[in-house]
Write a protein that holds these residues in place. Sequence first.
Motif, short mmCIF file in Angstrom:
data_model
loop_
_atom_site.label_atom_id
_atom_site.label_comp_id
_atom_site.label_asym_id
_atom_site.label_seq_id
_atom_site.Cartn_x
_atom_site.Cartn_y
_atom_site.Cartn_z
N ARG A 41 0.84 -1.21 0.00
CA ARG A 41 0.00 0.00 0.00
C ARG A 41 0.86 1.25 0.00
NH1 ARG A 41 -5.21 1.48 1.68
NH2 ARG A 41 -5.48 3.68 1.16
N THR A 44 2.18 1.60 -3.61
CA THR A 44 1.18 1.99 -4.60
C THR A 44 0.70 3.43 -4.38
OG1 THR A 44 -0.58 0.96 -3.26
CG2 THR A 44 0.39 -0.37 -5.03
N ARG A 51 -3.51 -1.52 -6.46
CA ARG A 51 -2.86 -2.80 -6.18
C ARG A 51 -2.88 -3.72 -7.41
NH1 ARG A 51 -1.88 -4.26 -0.83
NH2 ARG A 51 -2.11 -6.47 -1.36
#
Length: 209
Positions: A41, A44, A51
């Motif tokens: 996370r 990204t 994801r």
Amino acid sequence: QPLPGRRTSMRDEQKRLTRDRLVTASYEVFTSCGYSATTIRHITDAADVNRATFYLHFSGKPEIFLAAADHLLARSAFDHWKTLDTALVTGTRHSIHCWLIDATQWWLDNAEFISAWNEALAVEATLRTTQSAVYDRIGHSLTQYEASLPEGPERQRTVLLIEMLVLQLNSVITQYWQPDTPPSKRAETLDLLTDIWCRTLQITTASAS
């Protein structure tokens, strides 16, 4: 309408750019957070992708970490080993000492990511096989010096010694030096490291300048 071949090329270029953005973002996150604390996370969000896009390019955190190390750290590192090749061919205490000064500065400039690398090796068994490959690549960069050595087992032994000396240098910098280590202590350590390299590689200390 664009030709099919051009559409494919543009699509491939977009994929490459997205992958590069993920790698750059991961390098920055690993550098600031370390390996264990970094999540997919985090990466990204930093790269501004979802994801699903991440998993189109990478199987998980170990793979993108290796990509970050290879493309954004190792590239400069392996250029650095070429200067080691020159220092070894010169074959004086002064040339080795000067290289060690540059090498320690490179390690300090990349200290946060190298710390993440050491952490990753400790927690990810799949990454440990890559460590020997990294040091093998160092050996392969010493083309001039290796060519100057007699063929046979002694040549292989000498290159292995250099790889071990570089590993020792990494350990000294990452485990022994601290941000507040005084310059005099660093200079003393560099002198001792130079002595170790010269004795191990049978470089005469009388050639110091």
